[in-house]
Design an enzyme around this catalytic site. Structure first.
Site, PDB file in Angstrom:
ATOM      1  N   GLU A 107       0.858  -1.182   0.000  1.00 56.76           N
ATOM      2  CA  GLU A 107       0.000   0.000   0.000  1.00 56.76           C
ATOM      3  C   GLU A 107       0.890   1.226   0.000  1.00 56.76           C
ATOM      4  O   GLU A 107       1.952   1.225   0.613  1.00 56.76           O
ATOM      5  CB  GLU A 107      -0.910   0.061   1.243  1.00 56.76           C
ATOM      6  CG  GLU A 107      -2.039  -0.941   1.258  1.00 56.76           C
ATOM      7  CD  GLU A 107      -1.648  -2.291   1.857  1.00 56.76           C
ATOM      8  OE1 GLU A 107      -2.412  -3.236   1.705  1.00 56.76           O
ATOM      9  OE2 GLU A 107      -0.551  -2.383   2.465  1.00 56.76           O
ATOM     10  N   TYR A 119       7.607   2.442  -7.629  1.00 61.45           N
ATOM     11  CA  TYR A 119       6.972   1.132  -7.709  1.00 61.45           C
ATOM     12  C   TYR A 119       6.526   0.824  -9.139  1.00 61.45           C
ATOM     13  O   TYR A 119       6.725  -0.286  -9.630  1.00 61.45           O
ATOM     14  CB  TYR A 119       5.799   1.026  -6.736  1.00 61.45           C
ATOM     15  CG  TYR A 119       6.191   1.289  -5.300  1.00 61.45           C
ATOM     16  CD1 TYR A 119       7.417   0.853  -4.791  1.00 61.45           C
ATOM     17  CD2 TYR A 119       5.359   1.981  -4.441  1.00 61.45           C
ATOM     18  CE1 TYR A 119       7.791   1.102  -3.476  1.00 61.45           C
ATOM     19  CE2 TYR A 119       5.717   2.232  -3.125  1.00 61.45           C
ATOM     20  CZ  TYR A 119       6.924   1.797  -2.654  1.00 61.45           C
ATOM     21  OH  TYR A 119       7.291   2.040  -1.359  1.00 61.45           O
TER      22      TYR A 119
END
Length: 168
Positions: A107, A119
């Protein structure tokens, strides 16, 4: 500037990691939480980035069967933008893949564009949103998943990650 070394987190690193956690996150994990991860959680894998004997970043994950979840990644403010977070995440993904993980989840705050971009560059995709995930300000989190893990090394072997408690 010293060379950045990525290595396994040890109990001796807990004080520096906890200080970095406190400097980075609004709701930091405690020193004891990290200690427990290293001494009791067989699913946990944690790495540190070290320069000149000083911890400048860390990353951790849990792995259960073929699933892995990245729990936390932090880099000291003065070391950001130098690829430390990328190196930590790449090495963590490599270890998770070697342990049989078919994918990794995490998350990330919707406001943390720098982390999201990192990411995404490593193959993570946003697959959902967790409403009011962060308790400090009720900010939403994107749930991201990486389904294209690094290729596993058939020669990979691992020493036990659980450390013995230091003698009192």
């Amino acid at each position: 500037m010293s060379e950045t070394i990525i290595r396994r987190m040890r109990l001796k690193d807990v004080d520096q990691v906890a200080a970095l956690e406190e400097a980075t996150f609004a709701r930091p994990w405690s020193r004891e939480s990290f200690r427990q991860e290293l001494t009791r959680n067989v699913a946990a894998r944690y790495l540190v980035a070290e320069e000149g004997g000083r911890v400048i970043g860390y990353a951790g994950a849990w792995i259960i069967l073929d699933e892995s979840h990245i729990t936390n990644i932090a880099v000291a403010e003065e070391a950001r933008g130098r690829g430390v977070g990328r190196k930590l995440t790449e090495e963590l993904l490599r270890i998770l893949s070697n342990l049989g993980a078919s994918h990794a989840t995490l998350e990330v705050r919707v406001s943390n564009l720098r982390a999201q971009n990192l990411y995404k560059s490593l193959g993570f995709l946003s697959v959902g949103k967790r409403k009011r995930y962060y308790e400090d300000n009720d900010e939403d989190a994107f749930l991201m998943v990486c389904e294209h893990m690094p290729e596993a090394d058939p020669e990979f072997t691992e020493e036990p990650w659980i450390e013995k408690e230091e003698e009192a």
